[in-house]
Each structure stands twice: as C-alpha cells, then as structure tokens.
Design an enzyme around this catalytic site. Structure first.
Site, PDB file in Angstrom:
ATOM      1  N   ALA A 224      -8.647 -44.068   7.868  1.00  0.00           N
ATOM      2  CA  ALA A 224      -8.572 -45.431   7.270  1.00  0.00           C
ATOM      3  C   ALA A 224      -7.269 -45.743   6.459  1.00  0.00           C
ATOM      4  O   ALA A 224      -6.511 -46.689   6.848  1.00  0.00           O
ATOM      5  CB  ALA A 224      -9.691 -46.007   6.833  1.00  0.00           C
ATOM      6  N   TYR A 225      -7.014 -44.779   5.703  1.00  0.00           N
ATOM      7  CA  TYR A 225      -5.905 -44.720   4.871  1.00  0.00           C
ATOM      8  C   TYR A 225      -4.588 -44.675   5.533  1.00  0.00           C
ATOM      9  O   TYR A 225      -3.684 -45.521   5.316  1.00  0.00           O
ATOM     10  CB  TYR A 225      -5.903 -43.738   3.697  1.00  0.00           C
ATOM     11  CG  TYR A 225      -4.881 -43.781   2.879  1.00  0.00           C
ATOM     12  CD1 TYR A 225      -4.866 -44.865   1.829  1.00  0.00           C
ATOM     13  CD2 TYR A 225      -3.862 -42.797   2.390  1.00  0.00           C
ATOM     14  CE1 TYR A 225      -3.915 -44.909   0.736  1.00  0.00           C
ATOM     15  CE2 TYR A 225      -3.134 -42.696   1.459  1.00  0.00           C
ATOM     16  CZ  TYR A 225      -2.953 -43.629   0.688  1.00  0.00           C
ATOM     17  OH  TYR A 225      -2.130 -43.812  -0.217  1.00  0.00           O
ATOM     18  N   VAL A 226      -4.441 -43.843   6.551  1.00  0.00           N
ATOM     19  CA  VAL A 226      -3.128 -43.652   7.352  1.00  0.00           C
ATOM     20  C   VAL A 226      -2.965 -44.895   8.184  1.00  0.00           C
ATOM     21  O   VAL A 226      -1.917 -45.342   8.272  1.00  0.00           O
ATOM     22  CB  VAL A 226      -3.354 -42.375   8.083  1.00  0.00           C
ATOM     23  CG1 VAL A 226      -2.267 -42.299   9.322  1.00  0.00           C
ATOM     24  CG2 VAL A 226      -2.903 -41.186   7.193  1.00  0.00           C
TER      25      VAL A 226
END
Length: 246
Positions: free
Chosen positions: A153-155
C-alpha cells in the site's frame, strides 16, 4: 542599500522526523520556514522554538494536506504574511504495513488520502504559487525499488508521488521552477521505527553498504541542496538517498 528579499519555504509534515530536520536545515540556510502540521501542535511549536532559538525564522500552520481548502488557505496566509513562496517540501505522509492479501481497505484509503491526494493538493498549490527560481520537493521511498514485502500500500502511494512529481517538472516548463523527489532508505524516524523489533531494525540497518540507518539530517541535506542555487540544475529526478541500498 536594498535588503535581501525574504526566501520562504513551506514544509508539510514539518513538525516531526524528516520534516522537522528539513525545517531546521532550511531555516539554518536563511529561509523563513512555514512548519505545516495536521496534528501534534506541541511538536510543531517545539520545532518553531528550536528554529527561533538558533536565530532562524519560523511559524507553525495547521492544515490537513488532503483538504484543498485548508491547503489553499495556508498558502494564502503565507503569501499575505511573507509576500510569496520559494520552496515547497511535501514531507507529510502515512505508513501502514500489511501483506496485500490481508490489507485493511479502510487503512489503504486513509493512507492514500494523505500520501496521494495530499501530495496532489500540495503540488497543485505549489505549481500555482511558486516564484521564479523556486523548488518543489516530493517525498517517496527507496522501497519503490527494493520492493520489500508488506509495503504494498505504501509503495503504491509513493510510486504515485514519483509519477506525478516528474510530470509536474515538465508542466512547469518556462517558469524557472524545479520539481524533484527524494526517496529515503531506512531512516531513524518514529514513523519507521514504530512496530519494529530491535532485530528487524538491526537487520535493516545492515542493508545499505554504509551499514547504518539514515538519519533525518541526511535526508534534509539532500533537500537543502535541491532547494538551494547549487541544486537548481537538477530537475525532474528521483534521488534515492539510501546509503547505496538497491
């Protein structure tokens, strides 16, 4: 004899971690720094106090980066009080770790609201308001390249930051305004350290060839270079500040 024009930097997420280090570093190089925060009023006040005690100029401004009205109002205030904006560093962000299979979609939505929508909103105001000679710096992560599990999700959000910022650099043609991204590796901030065991931290610190975690000041130094005259020929780039981690 004319006085030197005031140079003004807006740093979102400027009260903690990398944002705080960027705020203090830019203030030390002569910028008036607007320390933006969405919460943590005490931390923002402490950052401003630290800058002022060192002889710098700073003010804290509350605004949710994903709220276009609040962000526009913040820039209105900066222009009214200081005459304009020369540097925008978008350091505000969220981190949530999970496998893609197990990702809570409400957490995903909240993370992307800050990291993607927030970046777009701040970049939009920067594009409209930065003065000639100015700079926009977005913040990504070197995990876009290393692709560690649980960072899906962060990437996804930080890949969006890189894409939109590099497009922004092209859209600013003819304005004498640069747009770049800094992508830190593992950096010793609360955002990074929270939820990790000491063994995990020790392992990650050995990944870069320099065999240590980055410090917020390491990242702030790269941002300061991009924000200053020596870095103005660097444009439309993602700089992976990670000690050689690949």
């Amino acid at each position: 004899m004319s006085s030197t024009p005031e140079r003004v930097a807006v740093v979102t997420g400027g009260s903690r971690g990398i944002g705080r280090a960027v705020s203090t570093r830019l203030a030390a190089t002569g910028f008036t720094v607007v320390v933006n925060h969405a919460s943590g009023t005490a931390a923002a006040a402490a950052t401003v106090e630290q800058i002022q005690e060192a002889g710098g100029r700073a003010v804290a401004v509350l605004a949710d980066v994903a709220d276009e009205h609040a962000v526009a109002a913040m820039f209105d205030r900066v222009e009214a009080d200081h005459g304009g904006v020369d540097v925008v560093v978008h350091s505000a962000g969220r981190l949530a770790l999970s496998t893609i299979a197990d990702q809570d979609l409400d957490v995903l939505d909240a993370l992307h609201r800050t990291n993607i929508r927030g970046t777009f909103v701040v970049a939009q105001q920067a594009a409209r308001r930065l003065r000639a000679g100015g700079t926009f710096v977005g913040m990504s992560t070197s995990v876009v390249g290393t692709q560690f599990p649980t960072y899906g999700a962060y990437v996804a959000s930080k890949s969006a930051v890189e894409g939109m910022t590099l497009i922004l650099a092209k859209e600013l043609r003819g304005r004498d305004v640069t747009a770049n991204v800094v992508a830190p590796g593992p950096t010793a901030t609360q955002l990074f350290l929270d939820g990790k065991t000491q063994d995990q931290i020790d392992t990650l610190s050995k990944v870069p060839p320099l065999e240590r975690l980055g410090m917020p000041e390491d990242i702030a130094a790269v941002v300061a270079f991009l924000a200053g005259p020596d870095g103005h020929w660097v444009n439309g780039q993602t700089i992976r500040a990670n000690g050689g981690m690949v």
